[in-house]
Design a protein around this motif. Structure first.
Motif, short mmCIF file in Angstrom:
data_model
loop_
_atom_site.label_atom_id
_atom_site.label_comp_id
_atom_site.label_asym_id
_atom_site.label_seq_id
_atom_site.Cartn_x
_atom_site.Cartn_y
_atom_site.Cartn_z
N LEU A 283 41.56 34.40 41.53
CA LEU A 283 41.67 34.32 40.07
C LEU A 283 42.36 33.61 39.51
O LEU A 283 43.45 33.10 39.86
N PHE A 284 41.55 32.45 38.51
CA PHE A 284 42.53 31.58 38.01
C PHE A 284 42.66 31.67 36.41
O PHE A 284 41.52 31.99 35.49
N LEU A 285 43.91 31.87 36.29
CA LEU A 285 44.45 32.28 34.77
C LEU A 285 44.76 30.88 34.28
O LEU A 285 46.23 30.49 34.49
N ASP A 286 43.84 30.00 33.43
CA ASP A 286 44.59 29.04 32.98
C ASP A 286 45.17 29.43 31.41
O ASP A 286 44.89 30.48 30.86
N GLU A 287 46.34 28.67 31.28
CA GLU A 287 47.08 28.81 29.93
C GLU A 287 47.59 30.22 30.17
O GLU A 287 47.54 31.04 29.09
N VAL A 288 48.36 30.52 31.24
CA VAL A 288 48.79 31.80 31.58
C VAL A 288 50.09 32.07 30.52
O VAL A 288 50.24 33.31 30.10
N GLY A 289 50.66 31.01 30.03
CA GLY A 289 51.52 31.45 29.02
C GLY A 289 51.34 31.77 27.66
O GLY A 289 52.08 32.46 26.94
N GLU A 290 49.96 31.90 27.52
CA GLU A 290 49.37 32.62 26.26
C GLU A 290 49.28 34.07 26.33
O GLU A 290 49.15 34.78 25.32
N LEU A 291 49.61 34.43 27.55
CA LEU A 291 49.34 36.19 27.61
C LEU A 291 50.50 36.80 26.96
O LEU A 291 51.66 36.32 26.98
N GLY A 292 50.12 37.93 26.48
CA GLY A 292 51.34 38.94 25.57
C GLY A 292 51.98 39.56 26.69
O GLY A 292 51.59 39.54 27.89
N LEU A 293 53.35 39.98 26.24
CA LEU A 293 54.42 40.62 27.32
C LEU A 293 53.68 41.89 27.93
O LEU A 293 53.85 42.10 29.10
N ASP A 294 52.74 42.58 27.16
CA ASP A 294 52.29 43.75 27.81
C ASP A 294 51.16 43.31 29.09
O ASP A 294 51.25 43.97 30.06
N GLU A 295 50.34 42.16 28.64
CA GLU A 295 49.34 41.98 29.77
C GLU A 295 50.36 41.27 30.93
O GLU A 295 49.87 41.40 32.05
N MET A 298 51.54 44.05 33.08
CA MET A 298 50.16 44.62 33.71
C MET A 298 50.01 43.85 35.06
O MET A 298 49.56 43.94 36.22
N LEU A 299 50.21 42.39 34.88
CA LEU A 299 49.80 41.41 35.63
C LEU A 299 50.62 41.42 36.76
O LEU A 299 50.24 41.13 37.97
N LEU A 300 51.61 41.47 36.60
CA LEU A 300 53.09 41.33 37.59
C LEU A 300 52.60 42.65 38.57
O LEU A 300 52.83 42.48 39.56
#
Length: 532
Positions: A283-295, A298-300
């Motif tokens: 899974l490649f998450l580009d611009e991961v800094g754009e994710l909200g705190l809730d996401e 969940m990702l962690l």
């Protein structure tokens, strides 16, 4: 130097034959001591408590054929001889407690006896040098050597095997070239980074964080890492890429983790989500800094537990994916601002690599230009190239400070596409280059002037020091201070100031050259930046 053999008692093979007939049958452990060219001073015979009687009998037979050999019986009990973790831990405990003296004794590790699991564990312990030994392998033979069998030693020092070592080196170089798409890059820092990424990609499943400006090649590198893992059979699933900047808001949670039917208004059908698609893959998450705190939370959880909850579901789903995160943001600054979770950054920051922009890798512009031309040939179906004068003119501009390469490799790719499209017969001439340079200059904002306003040397140097400096050197120092004040780092200032001479050097150390000049006046880059 004494020779010591360490081995497990073969509860089946060492038990062959009864009475005098046992001397007519090959028994691996006893056969070692029937070799004419192998003299053993001590035998460390490891056995299970249930085989104590057999161990004593084998020890007595060893004493018969080799009276000068000391036999030591060591009891190690395996509750499950086929449990890899248990067997490895038991043998590791033995290795760590054994008083090895490699300067005084030569050790041979007999791996013919014992379960296949034990043999593998012996090999791994020897390769990791927990046991400083050579491998001893025995096998049956015919004729006069029938009872003695044959034996062979294997030294695991691969440096002694040129063919094997060369193969490993070539495989490593092939992996590095693959990650670079076959481009013969010249920037030493970039090349060293790619070499390390190749090792990490092959040896680790931990998350990778790739940072760098937009267009620096983060997405392409992530896909090449996946393809390299795939070539080495290290990954079975798919490559799933998502730009987190495009899924911000209410849809982000659903896009990543999926949802159940009726989870929210408009959810008429269940959705799997990207994490489910990435199971057994990357899974490649580009611009991961754009994710909200809730996401992010969940990702962690999904990274650590390999499970997550789709939106609207009380039943967890599992996904064993490998993660590469990309960003052009400063995630540490986002942590300080409270917009990025510190625990998530710690989890994805084990392997962190910053890709430099094209303007910081000007020595790699020419090989990347050739790569873009090859791509254009494939897309257009015919040969494309520069004439000599056009190529010289384009490279002179591309390597100069006038070329900011604001969009990095995307700008270079676009420039080549435009010139090859407009070139009749696939031949790029000087006019095509002149037009493209003019187009790029209009596209890029004008760089700020290097001369900072109101700079006075007296702000940095004493009157006595200034009195000793020639006017010419003062003008040079003013320019240096101006560039330093407008640069983000000593390296960036050095690249700007030595923009011509650095292209003629095989190895660049611009920051060291600049630091030496500043030191002549008892100045440092930090002093200049702090006084902006």
């Amino acid at each position: 130097m004494k020779t010591v053999v360490i081995g497990l008692l073969g509860s089946v093979m060492d038990k062959r034959g009864k009475g005098v007939k046992r001397w007519e049958t090959w028994r691996p452990t006893v056969g070692i001591f029937m070799q004419e060219d192998l003299l053993v001073d001590r035998m460390e015979l490891i056995h299970d408590q249930r085989d104590t009687r057999l161990a004593n009998n084998v020890g007595a037979d060893i004493a018969t054929v080799s009276p000068d050999t000391e036999v030591r019986l060591t009891e190690l009990n395996f509750t499950d001889a086929w449990d890899f973790e248990h067997v490895y831990s038991t043998l590791l405990d033995f290795a760590e407690s054994y008083p090895f003296r490699p300067d005084e004794e030569r050790y041979l590790l007999h791996i013919t006896t014992g379960s296949h699991v034990a043999q593998i564990c012996w090999f791994l312990l020897c390769e990791a040098n927990y046991i400083p030994a050579e491998i001893l392998q025995t096998s049956p033979a015919r004729g006069e050597q029938r009872a003695a069998g044959r034996c062979q030693t294997i030294d695991l020092d691969l440096s002694k095997y040129d063919v094997i070592s060369s193969r490993f080196r070539n495989q490593h170089l092939e992996g590095t070239a693959f990650l670079k798409s076959g481009i013969a890059t010249r920037n030493p820092t970039f090349n060293a980074m790619i070499q390390q990424i190749e090792k990490v990609a092959i040896r680790s499943t931990a998350p990778l964080l790739i940072t760098g400006p937009t267009g620096a090649g983060k997405s392409q590198l992530a896909r090449r890492i996946f393809e390299l893992k795939q070539k080495r059979s290290l990954i079975r699933g798919d490559f799933v890429a998502v730009n987190c900047a495009t899924i911000r808001g209410d849809g982000a949670m659903s896009a990543l983790f999926g949802h159940t039917r009726g989870a929210f208004t408009g959810a008429q059908q269940a959705r799997r989500g990207l994490l489910a698609k990435a199971d057994k893959g990357l899974l490649f998450l580009d611009e991961v800094g754009e994710l909200g705190l809730d996401e992010q939370a969940m990702l962690l959880h999904a990274i650590e537990e390999k499970r997550y909850y789709p939106v609207g579901s009380d039943t967890p789903c599992e996904s064993d994916f490998q993660l590469i995160a990309g960003t052009n943001r400063d995630l540490h600054a986002q942590v300080a601002q409270g917009t990025f979770r510190e625990d998530l950054l710690a989890r994805i920051n084990l392997w962190s690599y910053q890709l430099p922009g094209l303007k910081d890798r000007r020595e790699d512009i020419e090989p990347n230009l050739d790569y873009e031309l090859q791509k254009a040939e494939t897309q257009m179906g015919h040969k494309v190239s520069f004439n000599k004068a056009a190529r010289t003119r384009f490279l002179a501009f591309a390597l100069s400070p006038a070329a900011s390469w604001r969009g990095n490799f995307r700008d270079l790719n676009a420039a080549v596409q435009r010139m090859t499209t407009l070139a009749d017969g696939g031949r790029i001439n000087e006019q095509h280059v002149i037009d493209e340079i003019d187009r790029l200059n209009r596209q890029w904002p004008r760089p700020a002037t290097n001369q900072a306003p109101n700079i006075e040397l007296s702000d940095y140097l004493s009157a006595a020091t200034l009195a000793e400096i020639d006017q010419l050197d003062q003008w040079q120092l003013l320019k240096i201070i101006a560039v330093c004040r407008q640069s983000r780092s000593l390296s960036e200032a050095g690249r700007t100031l030595f923009d011509r001479s650095r292209t003629r050097k095989r190895s660049n150390n611009d920051s060291h050259r600049l630091r030496q000049i500043l030191a002549k006046y008892a100045l440092s880059f930090e002093d200049l930046v702090d006084r902006k």
